[in-house]
Design an enzyme around this catalytic site. Sequence first.
Site, PDB file in Angstrom:
ATOM      1  N   HIS A   1      43.877  28.025  43.663  1.00  0.00           N
ATOM      2  CA  HIS A   1      42.691  28.661  44.317  1.00  0.00           C
ATOM      3  C   HIS A   1      43.018  30.220  44.404  1.00  0.00           C
ATOM      4  CE1 HIS A   1      40.172  30.030  47.692  1.00  0.00           C
ATOM      5  NE2 HIS A   1      41.246  30.459  48.413  1.00  0.00           N
TER       6      HIS A   1
ATOM      7  N   HIS B   1      41.065  34.520  44.467  1.00  0.00           N
ATOM      8  CA  HIS B   1      39.655  35.329  44.727  1.00  0.00           C
ATOM      9  C   HIS B   1      39.370  36.008  43.572  1.00  0.00           C
ATOM     10  CE1 HIS B   1      39.490  34.737  49.298  1.00  0.00           C
ATOM     11  NE2 HIS B   1      40.216  33.770  48.964  1.00  0.00           N
TER      12      HIS B   1
ATOM     13  N   ASP C   1      32.724  24.469  26.692  1.00  0.00           N
ATOM     14  CA  ASP C   1      34.032  24.153  26.213  1.00  0.00           C
ATOM     15  C   ASP C   1      34.762  23.461  27.275  1.00  0.00           C
ATOM     16  OD1 ASP C   1      33.957  24.490  23.622  1.00  0.00           O
ATOM     17  OD2 ASP C   1      34.419  26.444  23.652  1.00  0.00           O
TER      18      ASP C   1
ATOM     19  N   HIS D   1      32.878  32.082  49.974  1.00  0.00           N
ATOM     20  CA  HIS D   1      34.490  32.287  49.690  1.00  0.00           C
ATOM     21  C   HIS D   1      34.755  32.398  48.405  1.00  0.00           C
ATOM     22  CE1 HIS D   1      38.351  29.931  51.136  1.00  0.00           C
ATOM     23  NE2 HIS D   1      38.659  30.930  50.697  1.00  0.00           N
TER      24      HIS D   1
ATOM     25  N   TYR E   1      39.672  19.099  18.939  1.00  0.00           N
ATOM     26  CA  TYR E   1      40.191  20.203  19.080  1.00  0.00           C
ATOM     27  C   TYR E   1      41.766  20.129  19.087  1.00  0.00           C
ATOM     28  CZ  TYR E   1      40.854  25.051  20.818  1.00  0.00           C
ATOM     29  OH  TYR E   1      41.366  26.406  20.826  1.00  0.00           O
TER      30      TYR E   1
END
Lengths: 236, 236, 236, 236
Positions: free
Chosen positions: C96, C98, C121, C172, C230
């Site tokens: 998490h 910002h 992708d 948020h 890939y």
Amino acid sequence: MSFGALRERVCAANREINRVGLAILTWGNASEVDREAGVFAIKPSGIEYDKLTPEDISVVSLETGEPVAGALNPSSDTASHWHLYRAFPEIGGIAHTHSPYATAWAQAQREIPCLGTTHADAFYGAIPCTRPLTQAEIETAYELNTGKVIAEHFSENGLRALEMPGVLVSAHAPFTWGSDALQAVVTGQVLEEVAKIAAATLAIDPGQGGVDQSLLDKHYLRKHGKDATYGQEKTA
Amino acid sequence: MSFGALRERVCAANREINRVGLAILTWGNASEVDREAGVFAIKPSGIEYDKLTPEDISVVSLETGEPVAGALNPSSDTASHWHLYRAFPEIGGIAHTHSPYATAWAQAQREIPCLGTTHADAFYGAIPCTRPLTQAEIETAYELNTGKVIAEHFSENGLRALEMPGVLVSAHAPFTWGSDALQAVVTGQVLEEVAKIAAATLAIDPGQGGVDQSLLDKHYLRKHGKDATYGQEKTA
Amino acid sequence: MSFGALRERVCAANREINRVGLAILTWGNASEVDREAGVFAIKPSGIEYDKLTPEDISVVSLETGEPVAGALNPSSDTASHWHLYRAFPEIGGIAHTHSPYATAWAQAQREIPCLGTTHADAFYGAIPCTRPLTQAEIETAYELNTGKVIAEHFSENGLRALEMPGVLVSAHAPFTWGSDALQAVVTGQVLEEVAKIAAATLAIDPGQGGVDQSLLDKHYLRKHGKDATYGQEKTA
Amino acid sequence: MSFGALRERVCAANREINRVGLAILTWGNASEVDREAGVFAIKPSGIEYDKLTPEDISVVSLETGEPVAGALNPSSDTASHWHLYRAFPEIGGIAHTHSPYATAWAQAQREIPCLGTTHADAFYGAIPCTRPLTQAEIETAYELNTGKVIAEHFSENGLRALEMPGVLVSAHAPFTWGSDALQAVVTGQVLEEVAKIAAATLAIDPGQGGVDQSLLDKHYLRKHGKDATYGQEKTA
């Protein structure tokens, strides 16, 4: 090495262009004039900044515009610098880059309005943008004509080179100047930051015009001129 | 190690992609062709730049598109490079990245208009954007068809690969090329900067179109072709 | 030190958040679960990245959400991570941050449309944005409810956590996840770049919608799932 | 050296301005007050950050606004700091920079609306923008009047300095403050990031207003005040 101290300063100023992020690859050049000796020193064409040495710096006659010292070809923009040294006898150094935000304003063919004190600290009014060169001016003596269109703009608009130490050449990029080569690069750095902040300002509020003359006077004059109070010495 | 010098150059060019900020993670690859040997060397798939060694570089047959040396799987974009080397016999190296501003133009599915001399110094006109691939082209032989749609655009629009050393693939990202792998990466760096400045220009003035042909000719031709004056040598 | 290897990996992943520029100050946290041991490890609250050691990492019970090892308070976002590990049993790590462009989309309360292959992708479709939390959800058990509103969005829209390894929480910021803590941070880096390129795309052309399903399938499925091509190994 | 510990902290805080990218050249200054000693220490005018030593830091009387220690001229913005320390007795340090996005909002003469939790974590509501100074306020005691117009805005709008630790001065740039000089610089860093994300948010969706009061309360109050839960200690 002839003109050793001058070439060392010009070498250092060109490396500073790269160090402060004003140019990728070889996209910028700085020069400095020695008016007593009748020459200016300038970056050679196409040499990378981190390989540049004082010996590489070209020395050019202020009278003829032709190289007088240095083994390499001078910058392809040499004739623009040459004309500016002759048109503006009060300046000592010039920098030309393609720094991204200043170049964006040049490509938009718009002057940068004075939107705040950051701008007013260094430039006494809107940073001008020249007219486009004509086809004839482009086809013959293009680099010299780039210098001429700058000088023409200053002359026709009553601008003084030391109060307005930079310009945008329409569809091209900025030139800045100052007392020496390093100061010209510093002013290029200020111009780029001012151009970036101005673009961000108009994105937030497209209607912003420019600051009042009194704020412009206060900020410009507290840093420049005989009554300046900024820094550690009065500037005479 | 077979093809040692070629693989060393390709390794260095791929590391340069990362060093100049054109790709995060493994989002870019560069290759270089040896036409006499009938092979090209390319980054292996999914390997991080700072761990890449010359031994890791894959070597691929120019005739068959199949690997001929190197223990790792070549880039998933190998077939795109392969087709471009065959379609453009005059090029020596290719770079493909997802650099952010060039990719934004590709996602906008718009060519980048030539808005100034920064652009004109490297690209002789608007940087093209291909048509989108069809569903059938996506579902079968996708990477090969990516190369084909580039070649088709150049052929249909009379573009020459050395005068227009880059392209945007619609909804995808840029490819650039040059005389070798490193030069292709440098052109990728120029394209990203040009794309960034063009986006900033249109944010300041959405109405800007493009420069006059005379300015385009002057800047492109002073750096490229038989009468070039930029740098320390004439290019033949 | 209990759970030593887990805490070392979580410490390294949190330092990576800072190293790749996803967070200034202490604006981000990463965690990793050990489902056999019934715990997850997470950054402590308010500790700077360059001072973080494995001993500082908090260990939390997957059953109760309460700390079971580590002397420091766990991240204030711990209950959000806790709920996601219970709602998405297939994930192994969560990040998490910002990061600025992902946060801008979250603040705009808009999903990020899939505008090109860079996005396809890594994310199989538009990156979702949750509904805003209600006043009651904010006032009581806010961090837990943040996890719940994410899980609710995935459930109601038929999204699968491994195909859509990230989300924007309205007003948020982003959460991303993956097989372990480091992979969650890498996906956070991809999300930030995709968010930046998408914003730049819409600035160039506000009308862009999203790519066709066939291009989305091609790019997502060549990197993920049983037929992926890939990289250097098939993913099972 | 008199006031040695204070000057060391102020020197470090000023160097931090440069280290975290809030100012190029000499475009920012930080100060810290010692209310028992009746002085504050501030950066000298026009000195580059990497040459700054504790001995260079100026010490100014809180009663008279005049220098009492240090050989150099204090910052040209000293009178603004002086007034803020007298108007806001609860603050311990101040930072003033021209960081680009905060300055863009100041030039747009608009408060920054609270668009998300990143903002709410540090600022309890919209970050205010002062009215422009009048011509008379600019011409006489300009720097002092800059402090006064900030204090006037806070007084007239019922804002409290510790809940709203920053402000934009119209057509100028931001000031931030905190418990000491370093905390003021950290808040300047938060303000710049918040200003950047807010500009990006409005570019994606120009219609965004601001978050609900309940989300603002939750985020602000979990980091600040007597019931704060963030970090490793309760703040009293």
